[in-house]
Design a protein around this motif. Structure first.
Motif, PDB file in Angstrom:
ATOM      1  N   ILE A 130      33.547  49.302  44.036  1.00 38.08           N
ATOM      2  CA  ILE A 130      33.806  48.776  42.687  1.00 38.08           C
ATOM      3  C   ILE A 130      35.300  48.760  42.417  1.00 38.08           C
ATOM      4  CG2 ILE A 130      33.499  49.231  40.224  1.00 38.08           C
ATOM      5  CD1 ILE A 130      30.726  50.323  40.874  1.00 38.08           C
ATOM      6  N   ALA A 131      35.997  49.809  42.831  1.00 34.09           N
ATOM      7  CA  ALA A 131      37.439  49.912  42.577  1.00 34.09           C
ATOM      8  C   ALA A 131      38.235  48.850  43.326  1.00 34.09           C
ATOM      9  CB  ALA A 131      37.933  51.302  42.949  1.00 34.09           C
ATOM     10  N   CYS A 132      37.704  48.360  44.453  1.00 35.87           N
ATOM     11  CA  CYS A 132      38.420  47.363  45.263  1.00 35.87           C
ATOM     12  C   CYS A 132      38.374  45.962  44.656  1.00 35.87           C
ATOM     13  CB  CYS A 132      37.805  47.291  46.662  1.00 35.87           C
ATOM     14  SG  CYS A 132      38.240  48.678  47.731  1.00 35.87           S
ATOM     15  N   LYS A 133      37.385  45.692  43.812  1.00 32.86           N
ATOM     16  CA  LYS A 133      37.190  44.336  43.308  1.00 32.86           C
ATOM     17  C   LYS A 133      38.357  43.883  42.443  1.00 32.86           C
ATOM     18  CE  LYS A 133      32.140  44.468  43.410  1.00 32.86           C
ATOM     19  NZ  LYS A 133      30.890  44.412  42.604  1.00 32.86           N
ATOM     20  N   ASN A 134      38.791  42.648  42.670  1.00 34.52           N
ATOM     21  CA  ASN A 134      39.903  42.096  41.894  1.00 34.52           C
ATOM     22  C   ASN A 134      39.415  41.490  40.579  1.00 34.52           C
ATOM     23  OD1 ASN A 134      41.895  42.775  43.711  1.00 34.52           O
ATOM     24  ND2 ASN A 134      41.795  40.818  44.798  1.00 34.52           N
ATOM     25  N   VAL A 135      40.276  41.566  39.585  1.00 35.05           N
ATOM     26  CA  VAL A 135      40.009  40.967  38.277  1.00 35.05           C
ATOM     27  C   VAL A 135      41.297  40.332  37.773  1.00 35.05           C
ATOM     28  CG1 VAL A 135      38.217  42.651  37.679  1.00 35.05           C
ATOM     29  CG2 VAL A 135      40.605  43.084  37.003  1.00 35.05           C
ATOM     30  N   LEU A 136      41.167  39.403  36.805  1.00 34.80           N
ATOM     31  CA  LEU A 136      42.340  38.995  36.047  1.00 34.80           C
ATOM     32  C   LEU A 136      42.624  40.124  35.063  1.00 34.80           C
ATOM     33  CD1 LEU A 136      41.710  35.223  35.219  1.00 34.80           C
ATOM     34  CD2 LEU A 136      43.292  36.178  36.886  1.00 34.80           C
ATOM     35  N   ARG A 137      43.838  40.635  35.089  1.00 37.00           N
ATOM     36  CA  ARG A 137      44.139  41.837  34.312  1.00 37.00           C
ATOM     37  C   ARG A 137      43.702  41.669  32.854  1.00 37.00           C
ATOM     38  NH1 ARG A 137      50.495  40.555  34.998  1.00 37.00           N
ATOM     39  NH2 ARG A 137      50.674  39.033  33.326  1.00 37.00           N
ATOM     40  N   THR A 138      43.009  42.666  32.349  1.00 40.37           N
ATOM     41  CA  THR A 138      42.539  42.630  30.960  1.00 40.37           C
ATOM     42  C   THR A 138      43.575  43.187  30.001  1.00 40.37           C
ATOM     43  OG1 THR A 138      41.459  44.784  31.164  1.00 40.37           O
ATOM     44  CG2 THR A 138      40.148  42.840  31.714  1.00 40.37           C
ATOM     45  N   HIS A 139      44.598  43.825  30.544  1.00 42.92           N
ATOM     46  CA  HIS A 139      45.724  44.335  29.753  1.00 42.92           C
ATOM     47  C   HIS A 139      46.907  44.548  30.685  1.00 42.92           C
ATOM     48  CE1 HIS A 139      43.447  48.379  30.453  1.00 42.92           C
ATOM     49  NE2 HIS A 139      43.851  47.838  31.560  1.00 42.92           N
ATOM     50  N   THR A 140      48.075  44.580  30.121  1.00 45.81           N
ATOM     51  CA  THR A 140      49.265  44.780  30.959  1.00 45.81           C
ATOM     52  C   THR A 140      49.505  46.255  31.250  1.00 45.81           C
ATOM     53  OG1 THR A 140      50.571  44.599  28.920  1.00 45.81           O
ATOM     54  CG2 THR A 140      50.452  42.648  30.325  1.00 45.81           C
ATOM     55  N   THR A 141      48.610  47.137  30.795  1.00 42.29           N
ATOM     56  CA  THR A 141      48.713  48.563  31.129  1.00 42.29           C
ATOM     57  C   THR A 141      48.598  48.753  32.636  1.00 42.29           C
ATOM     58  OG1 THR A 141      47.489  48.901  29.074  1.00 42.29           O
ATOM     59  CG2 THR A 141      47.936  50.845  30.394  1.00 42.29           C
TER      60      THR A 141
END
Length: 492
Positions: free
Chosen positions: A324-335
């Motif tokens: 799960i941690a490896c999966k890429n996403v479009l960042r939901t926040h710049t944090t």
């Protein structure tokens, strides 16, 4: 007498032409006055303002058959084609075998509307009353030519129905007629002398002294000049630049990063549980690609999630998944950018910020868009306290022009204590503009960060709406040239 009206040579020539033409079309006027049509009409409108000429406009509506209309005028409307072939009930399926299904679909509604047939249990049942309808008469009246409404002799509703069916198109033919008024007639009867007029004095005229014998075109100081819109930065970009300048002046370093982030940096490193609702497909843009996990941090983050690692925390008490941690996403926040920057730079002092775009699966409405700008910042140093955070944010909002700032207790998964900054806006009251707090040990400890971290995330677009007086967030992204031209460069 013409001098009292301050007439230009173009206006005089148009008056002389109208004296001979009486009523003139723009083309006739331009030909007689020996001018371009645009120049002649400009002079005519100026004469109209002075009461010397009259410009009358009339609009003639002309109707013509479209390509589909011509076809049906020859072959008959779809409903006529079908009703002429049936004398008893017939099924829709049988009709679709005999006719184009598209024609059957069009005809069905019109058969019922005209009372030519009914539909019972999927069967078309003719009523036996299919006399020539008004729209058929109208189609025949065209005879393949353009017609005015009066020439067609049809009811207006019938023509409108044919236009809605895209069988007839309407063209508006605008016509102008220019003629002298009684005052203009008096002026032409008295005689008009056309003299050469100069619009601009030159150095040659000054040197030779000829300017003293020349007639200059009168200048009307009451005529509104053509507006000139100078180049300027987009209002939204201007505000973003202002925010950037404030933090740079406060000694911060700006950081940048990729829009595509692994779930590890976007969620896991911030101690957000892997079953948190924010990770679901309806809230986050998930990608098919994956990223490698940082070896130096993944075990610590795993331990923190599962049992709290070597801290007093109990973690989330659930199994942590590398997949799960490896999966890429479009960042939901710049944090995701600032936490990685802290992990790469664990030694104090650190003062960093970013202004960049984040992505969430939001339904577009006046206050939400799937893409938005976020202002993120962190301060990490020895002896940093919650009061330092409030002071930093107060200073930022004061520099943005908000006099009254307050903080309301809030909750965020990765900060404790947490607050929501609010500013007071006349007419709106207190408006919340983001979230802030001190990073929890569960966030900083696995990444080797040993000192307090003050963090905040502020909504740039919401702040821009307040500063620009907008009620719809989408206006920030519209290509509205009129709004861009008239937006104020400086608001005091």
């Amino acid at each position: 007498m013409s001098s009292q009206y301050n007439l230009t040579s173009n206006e005089k020539n148009v008056l002389i032409a109208l004296e001979y033409l009486k009523d003139a079309s723009p083309d006739e006027l331009a030909e007689k006055a020996e001018m371009k049509m645009e120049t002649a009409m400009q002079a005519a409108f100026l004469l109209e303002e002075k009461g010397l000429a009259q410009v009358e406009e009339s609009v003639t509506e002309i109707f013509e058959l479209t390509g589909e209309g011509k076809k049906y005028a020859e072959e008959g409307l779809p409903e006529r084609q079908i009703i002429n072939t049936i004398s008893e009930p017939v099924s829709m399926d049988d009709l679709k075998e005999k006719f184009n299904p598209a024609i059957v679909g069009i005809a069905t509604g019109w058969l019922r509307r005209k009372g030519w047939a009914g539909i019972e249990n999927g069967m078309i049942v003719p009523t036996g009353n299919a006399q020539t309808s008004a729209d058929e008469h109208a189609l025949a009246a065209f005879a393949g030519e353009e017609k005015t409404f009066g020439e067609l002799g049809a009811d207006k509703n019938v023509i409108n129905d044919l236009i809605k069916r895209k069988l007839v198109s309407k063209i508006e033919n605008k016509q102008r007629t220019i003629k002298l008024t009684a005052e203009g007639k008096k002026l032409t009867d008295a005689g008009i002398v056309v003299e050469e007029e100069l619009a601009q004095i030159t150095s040659e005229l000054l040197k030779s002294g000829e300017w003293m014998n020349k007639k200059f075109r009168p200048y009307n100081i009451h005529t509104a000049p053509k507006p000139i819109y100078g180049a300027k930065i987009h209002p939204y970009q201007r505000l973003i630049d202002q925010m950037r300048r404030i933090f740079l002046d406060m000694g911060f370093t700006e950081i940048k990063g990729e829009a595509i982030q692994s779930s590890f940096w976007n969620f896991d490193s911030l101690f957000q549980p892997q079953d948190h609702p924010a990770r679901e497909m309806q809230d986050t843009f998930h990608l098919s690609s994956t990223s490698e996990l940082p070896e130096e941090y993944k075990d610590n983050v795993c331990a923190m999630h599962e049992h709290g690692g070597d801290t007093e925390s109990t973690g989330w008490g659930s199994k942590w998944s590398e997949e799960i941690a490896c999966k890429n996403v479009l960042r939901t926040h710049t944090t995701a950018l600032t936490i990685k920057y802290l992990a790469d730079n664990p030694e104090p002092p650190i003062k960093a910020f970013s202004i960049d775009r984040a992505y969430r699966r939001e339904t577009i409405d006046p206050t939400h868009t799937p893409e938005f700008e976020q202002l993120e910042g962190v301060v990490m140093d020895k002896d940093m306290s919650f009061s330092n955070l409030l002071g930093c944010l107060s200073e930022f909002y004061h520099r943005m022009g908000f006099e009254d700032v307050r903080f309301r207790p809030g909750y965020f998964p990765y900060t404790e204590p947490s607050v929501e900054p609010e500013v007071y806006v006349d007419g709106l009251g207190w408006v919340e503009l983001g979230g802030a707090g001190v990073f929890r040990k569960e966030v900083t400890h696995p990444l080797g960060i040993k000192y307090p971290v003050l963090a905040w995330g502020l909504g740039v677009s919401r702040l821009a709406m307040l500063k620009l007086g907008l009620k719809d967030l989408r206006q920030l992204y519209h290509s509205d040239i009129d709004w861009l031209r008239k937006s104020e460069v400086c608001q005091l």
